[in-house]
Motif scaffolding. Structure first.
Motif, PDB file in Angstrom:
ATOM      1  N   VAL A 256      69.324  -9.823  45.723  1.00  0.00           N
ATOM      2  CA  VAL A 256      68.145  -8.949  45.754  1.00  0.00           C
ATOM      3  C   VAL A 256      67.136  -9.438  44.719  1.00  0.00           C
ATOM      4  CG1 VAL A 256      69.369  -6.872  46.526  1.00  0.00           C
ATOM      5  CG2 VAL A 256      69.164  -7.339  44.093  1.00  0.00           C
ATOM      6  N   TYR A 257      65.884  -9.072  44.948  1.00  0.00           N
ATOM      7  CA  TYR A 257      64.843  -9.317  43.954  1.00  0.00           C
ATOM      8  C   TYR A 257      64.918  -8.230  42.893  1.00  0.00           C
ATOM      9  CZ  TYR A 257      62.443 -12.821  46.786  1.00  0.00           C
ATOM     10  OH  TYR A 257      62.118 -13.956  47.481  1.00  0.00           O
ATOM     11  N   LEU A 258      64.740  -8.624  41.644  1.00  0.00           N
ATOM     12  CA  LEU A 258      64.667  -7.664  40.556  1.00  0.00           C
ATOM     13  C   LEU A 258      63.222  -7.343  40.204  1.00  0.00           C
ATOM     14  CD1 LEU A 258      67.495  -9.054  38.244  1.00  0.00           C
ATOM     15  CD2 LEU A 258      67.613  -7.163  39.887  1.00  0.00           C
TER      16      LEU A 258
ATOM     17  N   MET B 226      58.928 -12.441  42.067  1.00  0.00           N
ATOM     18  CA  MET B 226      59.961 -13.401  42.463  1.00  0.00           C
ATOM     19  C   MET B 226      60.584 -14.124  41.277  1.00  0.00           C
ATOM     20  SD  MET B 226      58.627 -15.192  45.988  1.00  0.00           S
ATOM     21  CE  MET B 226      57.135 -15.901  45.321  1.00  0.00           C
ATOM     22  N   SER B 227      60.308 -13.692  40.040  1.00  0.00           N
ATOM     23  CA  SER B 227      60.809 -14.405  38.871  1.00  0.00           C
ATOM     24  C   SER B 227      62.260 -14.089  38.549  1.00  0.00           C
ATOM     25  CB  SER B 227      59.934 -14.102  37.652  1.00  0.00           C
ATOM     26  OG  SER B 227      60.035 -12.729  37.308  1.00  0.00           O
ATOM     27  N   ALA B 228      62.805 -13.048  39.124  1.00  0.00           N
ATOM     28  CA  ALA B 228      64.189 -12.694  38.821  1.00  0.00           C
ATOM     29  C   ALA B 228      64.896 -12.185  40.071  1.00  0.00           C
ATOM     30  CB  ALA B 228      64.225 -11.624  37.733  1.00  0.00           C
ATOM     31  N   THR B 229      66.118 -12.671  40.264  1.00  0.00           N
ATOM     32  CA  THR B 229      66.951 -12.241  41.380  1.00  0.00           C
ATOM     33  C   THR B 229      68.341 -11.928  40.844  1.00  0.00           C
ATOM     34  OG1 THR B 229      67.685 -14.498  41.872  1.00  0.00           O
ATOM     35  CG2 THR B 229      65.712 -13.717  43.018  1.00  0.00           C
ATOM     36  N   SER B 230      69.111 -11.246  41.638  1.00  0.00           N
ATOM     37  CA  SER B 230      70.481 -10.928  41.264  1.00  0.00           C
ATOM     38  C   SER B 230      71.381 -11.134  42.476  1.00  0.00           C
ATOM     39  CB  SER B 230      70.568  -9.479  40.792  1.00  0.00           C
ATOM     40  OG  SER B 230      71.904  -9.138  40.519  1.00  0.00           O
TER      41      SER B 230
ATOM     42  N   PRO C  61      61.615 -18.919  53.231  1.00  0.00           N
ATOM     43  CA  PRO C  61      61.316 -20.303  52.870  1.00  0.00           C
ATOM     44  C   PRO C  61      61.264 -20.490  51.355  1.00  0.00           C
ATOM     45  CG  PRO C  61      59.336 -19.225  53.675  1.00  0.00           C
ATOM     46  CD  PRO C  61      60.445 -18.231  53.804  1.00  0.00           C
ATOM     47  N   PRO C  62      61.147 -21.744  50.895  1.00  0.00           N
ATOM     48  CA  PRO C  62      61.175 -22.016  49.456  1.00  0.00           C
ATOM     49  C   PRO C  62      60.156 -21.188  48.669  1.00  0.00           C
ATOM     50  CG  PRO C  62      61.212 -24.059  50.699  1.00  0.00           C
ATOM     51  CD  PRO C  62      60.962 -22.956  51.687  1.00  0.00           C
ATOM     52  N   ARG C  63      60.532 -20.867  47.440  1.00  0.00           N
ATOM     53  CA  ARG C  63      59.676 -20.072  46.562  1.00  0.00           C
ATOM     54  C   ARG C  63      58.303 -20.711  46.368  1.00  0.00           C
ATOM     55  NH1 ARG C  63      62.111 -18.274  40.919  1.00  0.00           N
ATOM     56  NH2 ARG C  63      62.445 -20.498  40.864  1.00  0.00           N
ATOM     57  N   SER C  64      58.231 -22.026  46.487  1.00  0.00           N
ATOM     58  CA  SER C  64      56.949 -22.721  46.315  1.00  0.00           C
ATOM     59  C   SER C  64      55.913 -22.294  47.356  1.00  0.00           C
ATOM     60  CB  SER C  64      57.155 -24.239  46.385  1.00  0.00           C
ATOM     61  OG  SER C  64      57.656 -24.609  47.658  1.00  0.00           O
ATOM     62  N   LYS C  65      56.361 -21.709  48.463  1.00  0.00           N
ATOM     63  CA  LYS C  65      55.429 -21.216  49.491  1.00  0.00           C
ATOM     64  C   LYS C  65      54.761 -19.916  49.051  1.00  0.00           C
ATOM     65  CE  LYS C  65      56.588 -24.070  52.979  1.00  0.00           C
ATOM     66  NZ  LYS C  65      55.723 -25.142  53.351  1.00  0.00           N
TER      67      LYS C  65
ATOM     68  N   LEU D 294      54.804  -9.985  51.803  1.00  0.00           N
ATOM     69  CA  LEU D 294      56.205 -10.293  52.095  1.00  0.00           C
ATOM     70  C   LEU D 294      56.696 -11.432  51.217  1.00  0.00           C
ATOM     71  CD1 LEU D 294      55.978 -10.174  55.991  1.00  0.00           C
ATOM     72  CD2 LEU D 294      56.560  -8.313  54.417  1.00  0.00           C
ATOM     73  N   LEU D 295      57.904 -11.282  50.700  1.00  0.00           N
ATOM     74  CA  LEU D 295      58.541 -12.301  49.877  1.00  0.00           C
ATOM     75  C   LEU D 295      59.506 -13.116  50.736  1.00  0.00           C
ATOM     76  CD1 LEU D 295      59.481 -10.081  46.794  1.00  0.00           C
ATOM     77  CD2 LEU D 295      57.402 -11.423  47.147  1.00  0.00           C
ATOM     78  N   PRO D 296      59.850 -14.329  50.280  1.00  0.00           N
ATOM     79  CA  PRO D 296      60.874 -15.089  51.008  1.00  0.00           C
ATOM     80  C   PRO D 296      62.199 -14.339  51.006  1.00  0.00           C
ATOM     81  CG  PRO D 296      59.740 -16.491  49.416  1.00  0.00           C
ATOM     82  CD  PRO D 296      59.316 -15.074  49.141  1.00  0.00           C
ATOM     83  N   ALA D 297      62.977 -14.529  52.043  1.00  0.00           N
ATOM     84  CA  ALA D 297      64.327 -13.953  52.089  1.00  0.00           C
ATOM     85  C   ALA D 297      65.192 -14.647  51.040  1.00  0.00           C
ATOM     86  CB  ALA D 297      64.929 -14.144  53.475  1.00  0.00           C
ATOM     87  N   LEU D 298      66.137 -13.903  50.475  1.00  0.00           N
ATOM     88  CA  LEU D 298      67.097 -14.451  49.519  1.00  0.00           C
ATOM     89  C   LEU D 298      68.439 -14.620  50.210  1.00  0.00           C
ATOM     90  CD1 LEU D 298      66.365 -12.268  46.366  1.00  0.00           C
ATOM     91  CD2 LEU D 298      65.559 -14.591  46.846  1.00  0.00           C
ATOM     92  N   ILE D 299      69.036 -15.801  50.033  1.00  0.00           N
ATOM     93  CA  ILE D 299      70.313 -16.083  50.682  1.00  0.00           C
ATOM     94  C   ILE D 299      71.230 -16.754  49.669  1.00  0.00           C
ATOM     95  CG2 ILE D 299      71.432 -17.358  52.551  1.00  0.00           C
ATOM     96  CD1 ILE D 299      68.773 -17.140  54.105  1.00  0.00           C
TER      97      ILE D 299
END
Length: 155
Positions: A29-31, A35-39, A62-66, A80-85
């Motif tokens: 998940v995004y914290l 997009m600077s922190a995920t868990s 897609p990549p965070r660079s997008k 919308l943020l990129p999906a986290l996998i």
């Protein structure tokens, strides 16, 4: 599936890349919204399912660079943020490495064209669920492809 949104709605991205923004996260998940922190919520690879000795990492698809994707619709504007996998390995090893070097492809498929149309019109986000909601699995699934094989991933 045959529905594809207007090119102007894709904002310069490929359909494949734009289609992954806002999709459900798999094991992370995004914290923060920047997009600077995920868990990580799981220590199992979403691709191969292993509890790898290589460790795990969170992949942005897609990549965070997008960056983020602004979906402008009749029902509103949605950032919308990129999906986290969660994938085993790093950006150079395991399934995460295979994704980065192009051996592994990940895409989102809607079960019906009607759902794709409702997503791109903003209806789903304004009436059904928020971005990244697991409820999206009621309407579609991830498809992983590697080594000539493909398989579906749902929660």
């Amino acid at each position: 599936m045959s529905f594809v949104p207007e090119m102007s709605q894709l904002r310069g991205l490929t359909f494949e890349a734009a289609s992954l923004f806002g999709m459900p996260n798999l094991g992370a998940v995004y914290l923060r919204e920047d997009m600077s922190a995920t868990s990580m919520e799981t220590a199992r690879c979403a691709c191969c399912g292993t509890s790898s000795s290589h460790g795990w990492s969170v992949h942005h698809e897609p990549p965070r660079s997008k960056g983020t994707f602004l979906l402008c619709t009749e029902w509103g504007r949605f950032v919308l943020l990129p999906a986290l996998i969660v994938l085993c390995g790093s950006g150079t090893t395991g399934c995460h490495g295979k994704r980065h070097n192009g051996q592994l492809r990940i895409r989102w498929e809607w079960d019906l064209d009607e759902y794709a149309e409702k997503w791109w019109s903003g209806w789903i986000l304004s009436h059904f669920c928020a971005p990244h909601s697991p409820r999206l699995f009621e309407l579609g699934r991830y498809v992983f492809e590697m080594d000539g094989k493909s398989w579906e991933v749902r929660l």
